[in-house]
Design a protein around this motif. Structure first.
Motif, mmCIF file in Angstrom:
data_model
loop_
_atom_site.group_PDB
_atom_site.id
_atom_site.type_symbol
_atom_site.label_atom_id
_atom_site.label_comp_id
_atom_site.label_asym_id
_atom_site.label_seq_id
_atom_site.Cartn_x
_atom_site.Cartn_y
_atom_site.Cartn_z
ATOM 1 N N UNK A 205 0.924 -1.096 0.036
ATOM 2 C CA UNK A 205 -0.087 0.016 0.065
ATOM 3 C C UNK A 205 1.050 1.308 0.055
ATOM 4 N N UNK A 206 0.704 2.165 -0.869
ATOM 5 C CA UNK A 206 1.606 3.284 -0.846
ATOM 6 C C UNK A 206 0.564 4.456 -1.232
ATOM 7 N N UNK A 207 1.196 5.580 -0.632
ATOM 8 C CA UNK A 207 0.351 6.976 -1.014
ATOM 9 C C UNK A 207 0.889 7.376 -2.179
ATOM 10 N N UNK A 208 -0.208 8.018 -2.827
ATOM 11 C CA UNK A 208 0.132 8.438 -4.319
ATOM 12 C C UNK A 208 1.280 9.911 -4.109
ATOM 13 N N UNK A 209 0.986 10.437 -3.014
ATOM 14 C CA UNK A 209 1.951 11.591 -2.945
ATOM 15 C C UNK A 209 3.105 11.377 -2.008
ATOM 16 N N UNK A 210 3.561 10.258 -1.768
ATOM 17 C CA UNK A 210 4.716 10.014 -0.808
ATOM 18 C C UNK A 210 5.959 10.317 -1.582
ATOM 19 N N UNK A 211 6.907 11.108 -0.633
ATOM 20 C CA UNK A 211 8.102 11.710 -1.169
ATOM 21 C C UNK A 211 8.993 10.482 -1.576
ATOM 22 N N UNK A 212 8.665 9.285 -1.156
ATOM 23 C CA UNK A 212 9.395 8.031 -1.563
ATOM 24 C C UNK A 212 8.349 7.437 -2.598
ATOM 25 N N UNK A 213 8.433 7.780 -3.962
ATOM 26 C CA UNK A 213 7.230 7.411 -4.652
ATOM 27 C C UNK A 213 6.983 5.981 -4.629
ATOM 28 N N UNK A 214 5.554 5.635 -5.144
ATOM 29 C CA UNK A 214 5.195 4.414 -5.244
ATOM 30 C C UNK A 214 6.359 3.225 -6.232
ATOM 31 N N UNK A 215 7.100 3.916 -7.118
ATOM 32 C CA UNK A 215 8.006 3.112 -7.801
ATOM 33 C C UNK A 215 9.169 2.398 -6.950
ATOM 34 N N UNK A 216 9.431 3.066 -5.820
ATOM 35 C CA UNK A 216 10.478 2.268 -4.816
ATOM 36 C C UNK A 216 9.917 0.875 -4.518
ATOM 37 N N UNK A 217 8.716 0.724 -4.506
ATOM 38 C CA UNK A 217 8.216 -0.792 -4.415
ATOM 39 C C UNK A 217 8.232 -1.788 -5.616
ATOM 40 N N UNK A 218 8.722 -1.296 -6.784
ATOM 41 C CA UNK A 218 8.758 -2.137 -7.683
ATOM 42 C C UNK A 218 9.664 -3.230 -7.383
ATOM 43 N N UNK A 219 10.730 -3.074 -6.852
ATOM 44 C CA UNK A 219 11.560 -3.992 -6.500
ATOM 45 C C UNK A 219 10.758 -5.154 -5.677
ATOM 46 N N UNK A 220 9.802 -4.823 -4.878
ATOM 47 C CA UNK A 220 9.216 -5.785 -3.930
ATOM 48 C C UNK A 220 8.261 -6.764 -4.904
ATOM 49 N N UNK A 221 7.586 -5.900 -5.936
ATOM 50 C CA UNK A 221 6.564 -6.442 -6.707
ATOM 51 C C UNK A 221 7.447 -7.581 -7.544
ATOM 52 N N UNK A 222 8.819 -7.277 -7.958
ATOM 53 C CA UNK A 222 9.255 -8.029 -8.941
ATOM 54 C C UNK A 222 9.789 -9.552 -8.263
ATOM 55 N N UNK A 223 9.741 -9.409 -7.187
ATOM 56 C CA UNK A 223 10.712 -10.589 -6.524
ATOM 57 C C UNK A 223 9.668 -11.411 -5.189
ATOM 58 N N UNK A 224 8.578 -10.773 -4.733
ATOM 59 C CA UNK A 224 7.722 -11.221 -3.900
ATOM 60 C C UNK A 224 6.561 -12.272 -4.684
ATOM 61 N N UNK A 225 6.552 -13.673 -4.500
ATOM 62 C CA UNK A 225 5.781 -14.382 -5.189
ATOM 63 C C UNK A 225 4.155 -14.006 -5.495
#
Length: 260
Positions: A205-225
């Motif tokens: 879950x990520x806020x659209x306006x987080x200064x750490x943008x949602x794209x930082x979690x791309x790494x998790x989406x790539x490796x969590x089954x």
């Protein structure tokens, strides 16, 4: 309120509310304390909610060691205190990192895993630090801690007052513990392979306006089954406070056993 005693004798502050399947909340930081009262109230109609202060912070004993293994073991202590074989975990920011470390170490103990405002596997981008510095320079505040927490809110007009409310009651942040844990995290040689051990359904879950943008979690989406991501509009780093109805719908649907 009560104390839960870890296997090394450290007293961890804890609070239990609500009824239903157990949800353990894992707060951010490191070096912060549980600020989840609003979130606990949001979930308590459907779940038994377990809050706690991580060691060295807030109402828990201010003592180490400040290591990832020790904090995972403390989370296991809280888990055991629920009396259930499996629990839902919901971690915020650093707490999302800790919850993920626990799910890697104990995949059979986690029912569903919610990672809120995670910084992913690579940490925040350089743009995050630059933007924080710009906000702090433009909005000076004598309280360095509150000023930094306030950068996590999208509405700048109310950010400082919301940061103050979030930090009530106020304790002394544990900088020593924070630095030790983050240094160990940065030194890990491989954060990707252990993610393959996580078998639970995972919601990022990520806020659209987080200064750490949602794209930082791309790494998790790539490796969590079994992971998928949901973006909360009109919210930054604290989506359960900034867009509570949207966050409530997301999390309650996911954490219910028939949720997707």
């Amino acid at each position: 309120m009560q104390q839960v005693i870890a296997d090394d004798g450290c007293a961890l502050w804890s609070r239990v509310s609500g009824t239903g399947p157990p949800v353990v909340l894992v707060h951010g930081g490191p070096g912060w304390w549980d600020v989840f009262d609003d979130l606990a109230e949001m979930l308590a109609d459907d779940f038994t909610v377990h809050q706690w202060d991580q060691r060295g912070a807030g109402r828990s004993d201010r003592r180490g060691p400040y290591t990832l293994a020790r904090f995972v073991a403390d989370l296991e202590t809280i888990h055991n205190h629920t009396g259930e074989e499996k629990v839902h975990l919901l971690g915020h920011s650093w707490g999302a990192t800790l919850a993920l470390e626990y799910a890697q170490a104990h995949p059979d103990r986690v029912d569903r895993l919610a990672l809120v405002s995670s910084v992913g596997l690579d940490g925040p981008p350089p743009s995050y630090r630059q933007r924080v510095a710009e906000i702090l320079a433009a909005e000076p505040c004598q309280d360095e801690w509150l000023a930094r927490i306030s950068t996590g809110f999208a509405d700048r007009a109310t950010a400082l007052s919301r940061a103050r409310q979030l930090n009530t009651p106020r304790f002394e942040p544990n900088k020593e513990g924070a630095e030790a844990l983050l240094a160990e995290l940065r030194a890990l040689p491989d954060r990707i392979t252990p993610c393959g051990q996580v078998t639970s359904q995972t919601l990022i879950v990520h806020g659209a306006h987080d200064l750490r943008p949602p794209a930082v979690t791309d790494s998790l989406l790539a490796v969590l089954p079994n992971a998928h991501r949901a973006i909360v509009p009109d919210a930054a780093h604290y989506p359960w406070l900034e867009n509570p109805e949207h966050f409530r719908r997301l999390t309650r649907t996911f954490l219910r056993r028939d949720g997707g």
